[in-house]
Design a protein around this motif. Structure first.
Motif, PDB file in Angstrom:
ATOM      1  N   ALA A 126      29.602  38.416  39.049  1.00 41.95           N
ATOM      2  CA  ALA A 126      30.077  39.030  38.575  1.00 41.95           C
ATOM      3  C   ALA A 126      30.158  40.266  37.955  1.00 41.95           C
ATOM      4  O   ALA A 126      30.270  41.267  37.947  1.00 41.95           O
ATOM      5  N   LEU A 127      29.567  39.538  36.750  1.00 42.01           N
ATOM      6  CA  LEU A 127      29.508  39.322  35.152  1.00 42.01           C
ATOM      7  C   LEU A 127      28.385  40.505  35.001  1.00 42.01           C
ATOM      8  O   LEU A 127      27.818  41.174  33.826  1.00 42.01           O
ATOM      9  N   ARG A 154      26.779  42.274  37.261  1.00 43.85           N
ATOM     10  CA  ARG A 154      27.315  43.426  37.497  1.00 43.85           C
ATOM     11  C   ARG A 154      27.725  44.414  36.351  1.00 43.85           C
ATOM     12  O   ARG A 154      27.581  45.812  36.497  1.00 43.85           O
ATOM     13  N   CYS A 155      27.900  43.431  35.525  1.00 41.78           N
ATOM     14  CA  CYS A 155      28.174  44.511  35.048  1.00 41.78           C
ATOM     15  C   CYS A 155      27.796  44.785  33.361  1.00 41.78           C
ATOM     16  O   CYS A 155      28.807  45.267  32.123  1.00 41.78           O
ATOM     17  N   GLU A 189      35.835  38.634  43.068  1.00 47.67           N
ATOM     18  CA  GLU A 189      34.977  39.276  42.042  1.00 47.67           C
ATOM     19  C   GLU A 189      35.238  40.467  41.346  1.00 47.67           C
ATOM     20  O   GLU A 189      35.253  40.893  40.674  1.00 47.67           O
ATOM     21  N   THR A 222      37.857  40.583  38.866  1.00 44.89           N
ATOM     22  CA  THR A 222      36.744  39.539  37.242  1.00 44.89           C
ATOM     23  C   THR A 222      35.691  40.832  36.645  1.00 44.89           C
ATOM     24  O   THR A 222      35.494  41.365  36.210  1.00 44.89           O
ATOM     25  N   ARG A 223      35.453  41.833  37.855  1.00 42.36           N
ATOM     26  CA  ARG A 223      34.480  42.828  37.370  1.00 42.36           C
ATOM     27  C   ARG A 223      35.049  43.644  36.437  1.00 42.36           C
ATOM     28  O   ARG A 223      35.186  44.899  35.087  1.00 42.36           O
ATOM     29  N   ARG A 258      34.798  44.867  32.468  1.00 42.52           N
ATOM     30  CA  ARG A 258      34.217  45.362  32.127  1.00 42.52           C
ATOM     31  C   ARG A 258      35.440  46.459  31.218  1.00 42.52           C
ATOM     32  O   ARG A 258      35.079  47.358  30.470  1.00 42.52           O
TER      33      ARG A 258
END
Length: 402
Positions: free
Chosen positions: A185-186, A188-189, A379, A382-383, A387
């Protein structure tokens, strides 16, 4: 007075104040308190294996099924099944059928070992057992703690955001693999992740007396990991903690030497109120409230040796204490169906600091298994939280937060 002398004093005091059956009961309460306190801080050498495979059913043209019996065998969602003392790993899909004495689940894969009837193991929420399974570039490294070097993984996203890192901290009795669900999840950030082992883990030095500090002692390893990220160029670090790892992250973010670098916390099933948690587990063992209180006092005074010299400050590991010191946004994933760490502490922290704490409640999920019940929702939240985190205004000045 030395810890052993303090306990001896309690016993002698009981002898002088009580007689006959009352004395036996008083000494029994003391021993019960000692046992409770020791259990709270002693690492488990061999994890429990409460689940038994009853059969494996091959289905032509479809996924195999596995029959299971035991604790957590029927949980909704998808999970890891760890067996053969950690040497075997399988991935379990959804429950297909619940029978009288077994549950049939989809068998997604057997990654290590061989499943057969009578195989014993445990159901966990891990899913990933190796960082390379995430598909990102991985560097296996160490970071320096006050006790010596500890193993860690650096997991780099495909398109990294400049100087933005996260430190991932697993829970009591788990391993760093537990945290890998949060890495994707992180990533993807664009956040680079440092996944750490900490004191008493297989890849780290033993803690004081080889015991836990219920997150307080471990917070210094988290703080050391923040320093390691800073040394590698991080200008801001998000802390991501699971269960007792959540306690360690809260302490590091509110007391740690390098807290100026922390831009936010993401916590899954965190232990926020240790007094209430220890009393909850004592009650689950049918122990009287007095024994729970005594055990907590023994830990706090250091009369029962834990991972903190002089005693563990249980009273500081409390929602009100954390609420007074919080200075960055916090996302908490919690469940009222958590039977290991009740969500009340997390809910109380959210009530006390609605300006900083975002609470996501997940129904039907057991402890640190929220992702497994609703991966997409978990997720996505979380994302979005990661962000939106602002850059810490005090960056580079620890004194600015004192």
């Amino acid at each position: 007075m030395q810890a052993s002398g303090w306990i001896r004093g309690l016993v002698l005091g009981a002898v002088s104040a009580l007689g006959g059956a009352a004395l036996i009961g008083g000494v029994g309460s003391l021993l019960g308190g000692v046992a409770l306190a020791r259990r709270a801080v002693t690492p488990t050498v061999v994890p429990e294996s409460p689940v038994t495979v009853t059969r494996v059913v091959e289905r032509p043209g479809g996924a195999a099924l596995v029959g299971l019996r035991g604790a957590d065998a029927d949980l909704p969602g998808r999970y890891s099944f760890i067996f053969d003392g950690g040497g075997g790993h399988a991935r379990l899909g959804a429950v297909v059928e619940a029978l009288e004495d077994e549950v049939l689940r989809e068998l997604v894969s057997v990654d290590r070992g061989s499943l057969a009837a009578e195989t014993r193991g445990r159901v966990t929420g891990w899913w990933y057992t190796d960082p390379e399974q995430l598909g990102y570039r991985v560097e296996r490294t160490v970071y320096a703690t006050e006790l010596g070097d500890a193993d860690a993984w650096i997991i780099r996203p495909r398109i990294p955001r400049r100087r933005r890192w996260a430190v991932h901290v697993h829970g009591r009795g788990a391993l760093p693999e537990e945290t890998l669900r949060g890495v994707r999840a992180l990533a993807r950030c664009g956040i680079t992740s440092l996944v750490i082992s900490y004191r008493n883990d297989p890849g780290a030095p033993p803690g004081l007396r080889g015991r836990y500090g219920v997150g307080f002692s471990e917070s210094r390893d988290v703080d050391a990991a923040i320093a390691a990220a800073r040394h590698r160029g991080a200008e801001r670090v998000t802390l991501f903690g699971w269960s007792m790892g959540g306690t360690a992250c809260l302490v590091a973010a509110t007391r740690g030497e390098h807290r100026d670098l922390v831009d936010g916390l993401i916590l899954d099933s965190p232990a926020v109120d240790w007094d209430a948690l220890l009393r909850y587990h004592a009650a689950a063992q049918s122990a009287p409230a007095a024994i729970a209180g005594l055990g907590i006092e023994l830990l706090a005074r250091g009369a029962v040796a834990g991972g903190e010299a002089g005693g563990i400050p249980i009273a500081d590991l409390h929602p009100e204490t954390f609420a007074r010191s919080l200075a960055v946004p916090v996302l908490i994933h919690a469940s009222r169906d958590d039977t290991f760490v009740p969500s009340a502490g997390a809910e109380r922290l959210a009530q006390l600091r609605p300006d900083l704490v975002q609470l996501r409640m997940q129904p039907g999920a057991e402890h640190v298994k929220l992702w497994n019940v609703d991966q997409r929702g978990w997720e996505a939240v979380t994302r979005a939280f990661a962000r939106a985190l602002p850059r810490p205004p005090w960056r580079g000045s620890p004194a600015a937060r004192r």
